[in-house]
Design an enzyme around this catalytic site. Structure first.
Site, mmCIF file in Angstrom:
data_model
loop_
_atom_site.group_PDB
_atom_site.id
_atom_site.type_symbol
_atom_site.label_atom_id
_atom_site.label_comp_id
_atom_site.label_asym_id
_atom_site.label_seq_id
_atom_site.Cartn_x
_atom_site.Cartn_y
_atom_site.Cartn_z
ATOM 1 N N ALA A 68 0.813 -1.212 0.000
ATOM 2 C CA ALA A 68 0.000 0.000 0.000
ATOM 3 C C ALA A 68 0.850 1.266 0.000
ATOM 4 O O ALA A 68 0.452 2.283 -0.568
ATOM 5 C CB ALA A 68 -0.927 0.009 1.210
ATOM 6 N N THR A 69 2.020 1.213 0.618
ATOM 7 C CA THR A 69 2.886 2.398 0.621
ATOM 8 C C THR A 69 3.270 2.785 -0.797
ATOM 9 O O THR A 69 3.236 3.971 -1.171
ATOM 10 C CB THR A 69 4.138 2.142 1.474
ATOM 11 N N ASN A 137 -6.140 3.676 10.811
ATOM 12 C CA ASN A 137 -5.414 2.509 11.298
ATOM 13 C C ASN A 137 -5.149 2.548 12.790
ATOM 14 O O ASN A 137 -4.952 1.507 13.419
ATOM 15 C CB ASN A 137 -4.077 2.362 10.553
ATOM 16 N N GLN A 165 -7.379 -0.332 5.657
ATOM 17 C CA GLN A 165 -8.015 -0.922 6.833
ATOM 18 C C GLN A 165 -9.491 -1.249 6.607
ATOM 19 O O GLN A 165 -10.072 -2.039 7.354
ATOM 20 C CB GLN A 165 -7.890 0.036 8.028
ATOM 21 N N SER A 182 -3.921 -3.195 0.610
ATOM 22 C CA SER A 182 -2.805 -4.008 1.092
ATOM 23 C C SER A 182 -3.308 -5.401 1.400
ATOM 24 O O SER A 182 -4.318 -5.572 2.084
ATOM 25 C CB SER A 182 -2.195 -3.395 2.355
ATOM 26 N N THR A 220 8.512 -7.274 -12.171
ATOM 27 C CA THR A 220 7.989 -8.623 -12.345
ATOM 28 C C THR A 220 7.093 -8.980 -11.168
ATOM 29 O O THR A 220 7.499 -8.880 -10.007
ATOM 30 C CB THR A 220 9.138 -9.638 -12.436
ATOM 31 N N CYS A 303 3.624 1.137 12.686
ATOM 32 C CA CYS A 303 4.607 1.816 11.838
ATOM 33 C C CYS A 303 5.434 2.827 12.624
ATOM 34 O O CYS A 303 6.515 3.215 12.206
ATOM 35 C CB CYS A 303 3.912 2.510 10.669
#
Length: 359
Positions: A68-69, A137, A165, A182, A220, A303
């Site tokens: 997700a970042t 979150n 979330q 995510s 890839t 985080c």
């Protein structure tokens, strides 16, 4: 170990692991190769893409990312500023809009909801992107995404929803233009996310290379990670009602078990029930976590843990440094049993009471 940190990551679903194993053990072709094994790997990725897209609005396409970042950075940097966002957003959004520059960060009220009057004043013609989190979150608050998206469109801006979330748990409004996801927040594997992009929107590339994904993302893809993500998404769709009912029961049990000495941070009404962020006056959270090493819970966002700084989310809703440091986050979901939740919370409450007696 009793695991109560579902906002940091969720346990891998057995079904997701089963979907991944053949691509880890038996099949190793590059999905971007033209030969038969490559085409088979590509076909598996397309099945996963459809499974992920099934929980999203119509009229767009899913591009897989490394998480997700990456998806959030791609959306924010791919559109560019000026940008409007919210003070309680994840660091991946706040740091990315700061890197782009020319951004405005909206305040929230004490319940954690954005100040819509401030949003109306800030989201004006000239703004290119408005970014907001569906479910926070740290405190679980659900933002008025539909209203914010409408304000963005009235100003001629695009709207980015961080649905990490909330995906599969809370309905995502149709008005979103970009949606970040995510896998490991929905019982899928770590190391893969996605960006849903509405048809007709073109983003500047974040990564340069082969441009393998539909919207030009380079790199890839891992058939195993994609298959795990897809299986987890399909399971979220199939279990949506039963998961929601289970979480609601756990929420009610948790509130009753902790009692009135624990204060909920953020809105109780506009909230995803699997997130219980609470505080207790005088609580030494570091000591609490040391005393209860066999219970996994959080002192704040995973985080930011270990930084020593109070949570920016708790500061944004008006908590003092002391109140923020007196807060813990309990996260539960599909694989949490009522018995283990009660056991853990009774022990957390008893340890907190013991601290007060010792003081």
């Amino acid at each position: 170990m009793i695991y109560l940190d579902y906002q940091a990551t969720t346990p891998l679903a057995p079904e997701a692991l089963d979907a991944m194993l053949p691509w880890l053990r038996d099949q190793h072709a590059n999905p971007h190769s033209a030969h038969g094994p490559g085409r088979a790997a590509k076909a598996a990725i397309e099945v996963a893409r459809a499974q992920v897209a099934a929980l999203l609005p119509a009229g767009g396409a899913v591009s897989f990312t490394g998480g997700a970042t990456e998806a959030l950075n791609w959306a924010i940097k791919g559109v560019g500023g000026p940008t409007v966002t919210i003070a309680t957003e994840h660091a991946a959004v706040l740091d990315a809009v700061e890197a782009v520059g020319d951004s405005l960060v909206l305040p929230v009220q004490r319940d954690g909801l954005v100040d819509l009057d401030a949003a109306r004043a800030a989201i004006r013609p000239g703004v290119k992107l408005v970014a907001a989190m569906l479910v926070n979150n740290e405190i679980g608050v659900i933002q008025p995404i539909a209203e914010l998206a409408a304000l963005a469109h009235q100003a001629g801006a695009l709207f980015l929803c961080d649905a990490v979330q909330g995906y599969g748990r809370v309905a995502i409004p149709e008005g979103c233009d970009l949606i970040a996801l995510s896998a490991h927040k929905i019982h899928g594997p770590k190391g893969i996310g996605a960006l849903w992009i509405r048809e007709g929107i073109e983003l500047a590339p974040l990564l340069h290379g082969g441009g393998q994904e539909p919207a030009g993302r380079s790199g890839t893809l891992s058939p195993a990670l994609c298959a795990g993500f897809g299986a987890a998404a399909a399971l979220m769709a199939a279990r949506r009602d039963s998961d929601a009912a289970h979480v609601e029961r756990l929420w009610t049990t948790a509130r009753a078990t902790l009692g009135a000495d624990w204060i909920v941070n953020g809105s109780v009404e506009h909230r995803y029930r699997g997130n219980l962020n609470v505080r207790r006056d005088g609580l030494d959270v570091a000591r609490l976590m040391s005393d209860l090493r066999d219970i996994a819970f959080s002192a704040g966002s995973a985080c930011a843990s270990g930084s020593g700084r109070p949570s920016h989310v708790l500061e944004a809703i008006g908590l003092s440094d002391a109140q923020a440091r007196n807060s813990i986050r309990i996260g539960f979901g599909r694989y949490t049993t009522e018995e283990e939740l009660v056991d853990a919370l009774q022990r957390i409450d008893a340890a907190a009471r013991a601290q007060r007696i010792a003081a």
